[in-house]
Write an enzyme that holds these catalytic residues in place. Structure first.
Site, PDB file in Angstrom:
ATOM      1  N   ASP A 152       0.478  -1.286   0.291  1.00  0.00           N
ATOM      2  CA  ASP A 152       0.799  -0.049   0.095  1.00  0.00           C
ATOM      3  C   ASP A 152       0.823   1.022   0.059  1.00  0.00           C
ATOM      4  OD1 ASP A 152      -2.895  -1.124   1.915  1.00  0.00           O
ATOM      5  OD2 ASP A 152      -2.237  -1.736   0.182  1.00  0.00           O
ATOM      6  N   ASP A 195       1.055   4.437  -2.672  1.00  0.00           N
ATOM      7  CA  ASP A 195       0.189   5.183  -2.455  1.00  0.00           C
ATOM      8  C   ASP A 195       1.287   6.400  -2.397  1.00  0.00           C
ATOM      9  OD1 ASP A 195      -0.860   4.697   0.880  1.00  0.00           O
ATOM     10  OD2 ASP A 195      -1.871   4.697  -1.004  1.00  0.00           O
ATOM     11  N   SER A 238     -36.525   4.023 -23.820  1.00  0.00           N
ATOM     12  CA  SER A 238     -37.288   3.217 -23.257  1.00  0.00           C
ATOM     13  C   SER A 238     -37.126   1.687 -24.458  1.00  0.00           C
ATOM     14  CB  SER A 238     -37.538   3.591 -22.320  1.00  0.00           C
ATOM     15  OG  SER A 238     -38.491   4.230 -23.058  1.00  0.00           O
ATOM     16  N   LEU A 239     -37.948   0.929 -23.635  1.00  0.00           N
ATOM     17  CA  LEU A 239     -38.108   0.463 -24.999  1.00  0.00           C
ATOM     18  C   LEU A 239     -39.272  -0.459 -24.213  1.00  0.00           C
ATOM     19  CD1 LEU A 239     -35.153  -2.732 -23.676  1.00  0.00           C
ATOM     20  CD2 LEU A 239     -35.461  -1.406 -25.753  1.00  0.00           C
ATOM     21  N   GLU A 244     -40.616 -12.848 -41.168  1.00  0.00           N
ATOM     22  CA  GLU A 244     -40.444 -13.512 -39.595  1.00  0.00           C
ATOM     23  C   GLU A 244     -39.922 -14.432 -39.332  1.00  0.00           C
ATOM     24  OE1 GLU A 244     -44.421 -12.161 -40.589  1.00  0.00           O
ATOM     25  OE2 GLU A 244     -45.358 -12.432 -39.008  1.00  0.00           O
ATOM     26  N   LYS A 276     -31.753  -9.135 -20.537  1.00  0.00           N
ATOM     27  CA  LYS A 276     -31.556  -7.910 -20.353  1.00  0.00           C
ATOM     28  C   LYS A 276     -31.663  -7.610 -19.042  1.00  0.00           C
ATOM     29  CE  LYS A 276     -35.409  -4.452 -19.939  1.00  0.00           C
ATOM     30  NZ  LYS A 276     -35.906  -3.981 -18.717  1.00  0.00           N
ATOM     31  N   ASP A 278     -31.090  -6.332 -15.126  1.00  0.00           N
ATOM     32  CA  ASP A 278     -31.603  -5.353 -14.008  1.00  0.00           C
ATOM     33  C   ASP A 278     -30.268  -4.648 -13.210  1.00  0.00           C
ATOM     34  OD1 ASP A 278     -33.467  -4.713 -13.137  1.00  0.00           O
ATOM     35  OD2 ASP A 278     -33.719  -6.638 -11.859  1.00  0.00           O
ATOM     36  N   GLU A 319     -24.999  -1.298 -19.594  1.00  0.00           N
ATOM     37  CA  GLU A 319     -25.686  -1.445 -18.126  1.00  0.00           C
ATOM     38  C   GLU A 319     -24.518  -1.680 -17.081  1.00  0.00           C
ATOM     39  OE1 GLU A 319     -28.664  -1.286 -18.306  1.00  0.00           O
ATOM     40  OE2 GLU A 319     -29.879  -2.446 -16.576  1.00  0.00           O
ATOM     41  N   TYR A 322     -23.945  -2.629 -24.714  1.00  0.00           N
ATOM     42  CA  TYR A 322     -24.957  -3.333 -25.775  1.00  0.00           C
ATOM     43  C   TYR A 322     -25.635  -1.766 -26.785  1.00  0.00           C
ATOM     44  CZ  TYR A 322     -28.218  -1.379 -20.950  1.00  0.00           C
ATOM     45  OH  TYR A 322     -28.845  -0.711 -20.760  1.00  0.00           O
ATOM     46  N   LYS A 364     -40.309  -9.518 -21.502  1.00  0.00           N
ATOM     47  CA  LYS A 364     -39.914  -9.510 -20.137  1.00  0.00           C
ATOM     48  C   LYS A 364     -40.261 -10.703 -19.390  1.00  0.00           C
ATOM     49  CE  LYS A 364     -40.166  -6.009 -17.474  1.00  0.00           C
ATOM     50  NZ  LYS A 364     -39.601  -4.393 -17.387  1.00  0.00           N
ATOM     51  N   CYS A 404     -34.361 -16.114  22.354  1.00  0.00           N
ATOM     52  CA  CYS A 404     -33.402 -16.196  21.577  1.00  0.00           C
ATOM     53  C   CYS A 404     -33.905 -17.657  21.279  1.00  0.00           C
ATOM     54  CB  CYS A 404     -32.143 -16.708  21.491  1.00  0.00           C
ATOM     55  SG  CYS A 404     -31.240 -17.745  19.523  1.00  0.00           S
ATOM     56  N   CYS A 447     -30.686 -20.570  21.654  1.00  0.00           N
ATOM     57  CA  CYS A 447     -30.239 -20.386  23.023  1.00  0.00           C
ATOM     58  C   CYS A 447     -30.651 -20.399  23.815  1.00  0.00           C
ATOM     59  CB  CYS A 447     -29.093 -19.769  22.823  1.00  0.00           C
ATOM     60  SG  CYS A 447     -28.714 -18.161  23.257  1.00  0.00           S
ATOM     61  N   CYS A 504     -30.302 -11.267  19.560  1.00  0.00           N
ATOM     62  CA  CYS A 504     -29.837 -12.700  20.752  1.00  0.00           C
ATOM     63  C   CYS A 504     -28.853 -11.834  21.531  1.00  0.00           C
ATOM     64  CB  CYS A 504     -29.188 -13.516  20.248  1.00  0.00           C
ATOM     65  SG  CYS A 504     -28.596 -14.912  21.179  1.00  0.00           S
ATOM     66  N   CYS A 556     -24.475 -18.984  22.187  1.00  0.00           N
ATOM     67  CA  CYS A 556     -25.247 -19.172  21.510  1.00  0.00           C
ATOM     68  C   CYS A 556     -24.354 -19.706  20.342  1.00  0.00           C
ATOM     69  CB  CYS A 556     -25.968 -17.839  21.041  1.00  0.00           C
ATOM     70  SG  CYS A 556     -27.637 -17.803  19.547  1.00  0.00           S
TER      71      CYS A 556
HETATM   72  S1  IVH Z   1     -30.988  -1.827 -24.352  1.00  0.00           S
HETATM   73  C1  IVH Z   1     -32.621   1.939 -27.649  1.00  0.00           C
HETATM   74  N1  IVH Z   1     -30.093  -3.834 -24.597  1.00  0.00           N
HETATM   75  O1  IVH Z   1     -33.130  -1.732 -20.434  1.00  0.00           O
HETATM   76  C2  IVH Z   1     -32.078   1.157 -26.679  1.00  0.00           C
HETATM   77  N2  IVH Z   1     -31.290  -2.368 -22.460  1.00  0.00           N
HETATM   78  O2  IVH Z   1     -36.410  -1.064 -20.152  1.00  0.00           O
HETATM   79  C3  IVH Z   1     -31.564   0.953 -25.301  1.00  0.00           C
HETATM   80  N3  IVH Z   1     -31.486  -2.758 -20.899  1.00  0.00           N
HETATM   81  O3  IVH Z   1     -32.961   1.631 -19.888  1.00  0.00           O
HETATM   82  C4  IVH Z   1     -31.905   0.164 -24.656  1.00  0.00           C
HETATM   83  N4  IVH Z   1     -30.386  -4.733 -20.811  1.00  0.00           N
HETATM   84  O4  IVH Z   1     -31.212  -0.412 -18.419  1.00  0.00           O
HETATM   85  C5  IVH Z   1     -30.647  -3.119 -23.677  1.00  0.00           C
HETATM   86  N5  IVH Z   1     -29.150  -6.381 -23.255  1.00  0.00           N
HETATM   87  C6  IVH Z   1     -29.589  -4.372 -23.378  1.00  0.00           C
HETATM   88  C7  IVH Z   1     -30.796  -4.365 -22.129  1.00  0.00           C
HETATM   89  C8  IVH Z   1     -31.133  -2.995 -21.993  1.00  0.00           C
HETATM   90  C9  IVH Z   1     -31.209  -4.195 -20.292  1.00  0.00           C
HETATM   91  C10 IVH Z   1     -32.185  -2.032 -19.144  1.00  0.00           C
HETATM   92  C11 IVH Z   1     -31.673  -0.542 -19.818  1.00  0.00           C
HETATM   93  C12 IVH Z   1     -32.919   0.085 -20.892  1.00  0.00           C
HETATM   94  C13 IVH Z   1     -34.240  -0.329 -19.958  1.00  0.00           C
HETATM   95  C14 IVH Z   1     -35.407  -0.190 -20.528  1.00  0.00           C
END
Ligand code: IVH
Length: 716
Positions: free
Chosen positions: A50, A54, A99-100, A131, A141, A143, A199, A251, A339, A433, A436, A451, A457
């Site tokens: 350290d 430093d 957002s999505l 498709e 996705k 969190d 993220e 991402y 989701k 407790c 114990c 406790c 204990c």
């Molecule tokens: S793409 C325009 N990819 O989900 C695209 N978002 O519900 C923008 N998130 O705000 C987001 N994993 O915080 C994307 N593989 C992923 C993700 C992701 C998590 C979150 C992100 C976004 C939120 C939207």
């Protein structure tokens, strides 16, 4: 310094450095310190001490002070320790952070694919977006919380939270502490300006460890990894962030000076090249069926992933198609979040059990009729604490809604009142407790009941024993956590006195031991049979009674015998003994309650009895530097002082080694008389106790803030 890149032994003083030399050295210092940060923070394998570390940082600072315009964007001084003055500056995203759109049902996912196909008309486009064959990047996705990282000429220039998508907060200093966020992009082929998005998250294991640490320190726990990540990122002190196990997956991106990929897949590959982590489970899918299969696969793996996810994200892979699809309101038309279903389900609450933690905290746990929540069988859920049970009015026999929040410990969200049977039983939180049988006390203002069983204990014993043998307590070399747990589990040391009765012959034959280590441990233990009183008190692990408080107690009571007698008297309800305890500056009501609680338990007294047969607890000796005419003297203050408050006077007297008492007796050495002294002055006169006016007291104590007179040692 083993194997470390050593710096030139004779470093040039910074003032002797020419500009170019300074620039070169700052560059090498940045690289070197970044390497040591990585070794220290991510690999837990530091190569230098350290102090040496430093020294590197200090040299960097000194050179920077001399050449402020040479401070590099990736300078270590900006990496850790550069706290923003107050709050965070606002940042307007050049391209809003979108957002999505969310989908829960498969049908909604199919609608999304149909929508993309129907968006296009030309036959050559239709062939790409059908498709059953459209190329879709599917990603877990995560969190966590999304952030944007602006790189200019490959250097991290700004890092910001998403905020409301338009305006976020500048958390650059904090983001710079993340190892998975490169200060400089790797390679060369990056756009001169690019904003990488992704993220920030905390892994489940890191979250659990952080919370365990917080629990041990008596701090509030984070509800889930997402909250922990958010809380850790929004720290005013980046050093705090630096200690939190935060990670980053890239991402997406915002503004860029040039196009650098044709597909999302390619973009992710570039991110990897540039030094970012990209989720390795992301997968290119062909058509809606493959995408849905990916979703199910990830859903099944969810519990085993190291981080929390709440769904998968589908993204049209071709960037030209993305551009044409554009966005609707605040979300891109080319992406969808699929989701996982909200993980809640109702079940019967059969009972409430109490779990006792390593530190003695009592946690209520719901015993449930087993049910499946989010693909996992759940039969227990946390009820957090006593107040939560009351707040939610949870009764045994209720039907309760259970949730697996972000994949952590299942929780009880609420009761279903209309399903409450007549005989539903309110829960009485125990005051003993369950492990114990010791009293469990809840201090004023605390949410947790603890406790008081301490060493007795079993739920706490191993942890307490570890503390008992640790550096600031008995300091027994060779008896660390691993061995304590091993010996405790094998019932060789069930209580601390057993440490002193360990039979080396029995240890020697154990796996991984041998004659020598058994002999050494025995010797280390024997060396500690004489122990200073303050260490001894600290070793007992009485809640709230740590090193500092143990010292206060030792100084006041001086001998083990007196301390124990006084504590037992206080525990037996003797008001005067209790008052003498509370008289000690630094001991408050709740500490006194813990001490009294400890001594009120017969098994704690039995442990002391056992220890007494093995040990000699040494009387407290005032350290030489506090030797003053007051050391060891008992002093009583009465009346108002003009130079200092009563509490300052008490603190000062105690700092000089005196005992401050509240009533005058034959044992009193001095009574300090302030203005309007009252009956204590008369008592002093009656008993012939020496009295001091304020001036005399100040002469003995030294002026406040000045060094005390050092004349005369105790007993001299
Ligand atoms: S793409 C325009 N990819 O989900 C695209 N978002 O519900 C923008 N998130 O705000 C987001 N994993 O915080 C994307 N593989 C992923 C993700 C992701 C998590 C979150 C992100 C976004 C939120 C939207």
């Amino acid at each position: 310094m083993k194997g470390a890149a050593k710096r030139a032994p004779a470093e040039r003083p910074p003032e002797a450095l020419a500009r170019e030399e300074a620039a070169a050295e700052l560059a090498s210092l940045a690289a070197e310190i970044a390497r040591h940060d990585r070794l220290y923070y991510t690999e837990a394998a530091p190569e230098i001490s350290d102090a040496d570390y430093d020294a590197l940082r200090r040299r960097n600072e000194v050179i920077e002070r001399r050449f402020p315009d040479l401070v590099r964007p990736d300078s270590p001084s900006r990496r850790v320790g550069a706290a923003p003055a107050a709050g965070f500056a606002k940042v307007t995203h050049v391209r809003p952070m979108l957002s999505l759109e969310n989908a829960f049902a498969q049908e909604e996912v199919r609608d999304f694919f149909r929508g993309v196909r129907n968006f296009f008309r030309r036959s050559e486009d239709l062939a790409r977006v059908a498709e059953e064959r459209i190329a879709i990047m599917a990603e877990p996705k995560i969190d966590g919380l999304s952030i944007g990282l602006l790189y200019r000429h490959g250097r991290l220039a700004l890092g910001a939270t998403r905020g409301d998508g338009v305006v976020g907060e500048d958390v650059s200093a904090n983001l710079r502490t993340l190892q998975s966020i490169p200060a400089r992009l790797h390679g060369e082929d990056w756009p001169a300006l690019i904003e990488i998005r992704g993220e920030v998250y905390m892994e489940k294991s890191g979250f659990a460890a952080l919370n365990a640490e917080r629990e041990a320190a008596g701090e509030a726990l984070f509800a889930n990894p997402r909250n922990a990540a958010a809380g850790s990122l929004r720290q005013l002190d980046p050093q705090v962030t630096a200690r939190r196990p935060l990670k980053f997956f890239a991402y997406a991106w915002g503004e860029t000076s040039v196009e650098f990929a044709r597909t999302h897949e390619e973009a992710l590959a570039r991110f990897l090249d540039w030094g970012f982590a990209v989720n390795p489970r992301s997968r290119l899918c062909r058509g809606v069926e493959e995408a849905l299969a990916f979703y199910h696969e990830i859903a099944a793996e969810r519990a085993f992933l190291p981080y929390d996810i709440d769904g998968v994200v589908y993204k049209v892979n071709a960037l030209d198609l993305q551009a044409r699809l554009g966005m609707v309101s605040r979300a891109p038309r080319w992406a969808l979040a699929h989701k996982f279903p909200a993980e809640q389900a109702a079940t019967l609450l059969r009972d409430i059990a109490i779990q006792v933690g390593r530190q003695g905290s009592l946690t209520p746990v719901a015993i449930l009729e087993p049910l499946i929540v989010g693909g996992v069988v759940v039969s227990r859920a946390t009820l957090h604490n006593e107040d939560e049970i009351l707040r939610k009015d949870v009764r045994i026999g209720d039907t309760v809604v259970v949730q697996r929040a972000g994949d952590v410990i299942p929780q009880i969200v609420a009761v279903v009142p209309e399903r409450r049977p007549k005989d539903a039983k309110p829960f009485r939180f125990p005051d003993r407790c369950p492990v114990c049988g010791s009293l469990a006390v809840r201090e004023e203002g605390a949410v947790v009941r603890r406790c008081t069983g301490g060493l007795f204990c079993p739920a706490q014993a191993a942890e307490r024993l570890r503390h008992f043998a640790s550096r600031d307590s008995f300091d027994i070399e060779g008896l660390g956590e691993k061995r304590i747990i091993e010996l405790w589990q094998d019932k060789l040391i069930k209580s601390p006195d057993k440490i002193f009765r360990l039979d080396p012959a029995r240890l020697a034959v154990r796996e991984g031991w041998g004659e020598l280590s058994a002999k050494n441990l025995k010797a280390a233990i024997d060396e500690r049979r004489r122990i200073p009183l303050d260490r001894f008190i600290n070793a007992l692990g009485i809640p709230q009674i740590g090193q500092a408080t143990a010292k206060l107690l030792a100084r006041r009571y001086r001998s083990y015998a007196l301390w124990r007698r006084e504590m037992e008297m206080a525990a037996a309800g003797e008001a005067e003994a209790r008052a003498r305890l509370l008289d000690i500056h630094g001991i408050g009501e709740d500490m006194a309650a813990d001490l009294v609680g400890f001594f009120a338990e017969p098994h704690n007294r039995a442990i002391l009895d056992d220890l007494e047969t093995e040990l000699q607890v040494l009387d407290y000796e005032a350290p030489a530097e506090t030797a003053s005419p007051l050391a060891g003297k008992t002093i009583v203050f009465t009346g108002a002082l003009s130079a200092m408050s009563r509490s300052e006077a008490k603190a000062r007297a105690e700092a000089l080694g005196a005992n401050v008492a509240s009533s005058v007796s034959g044992k009193t050495d001095y009574v300090v008389l302030g203005a309007d002294p009252g009956s204590k002055a008369a008592k002093a006169a009656e008993l012939g106790v020496e009295t001091l006016d304020e001036e005399a007291w100040l002469a003995l104590a030294g002026e406040p803030g000045k060094a005390p007179p050092s004349a005369g040692r105790r007993g001299a």
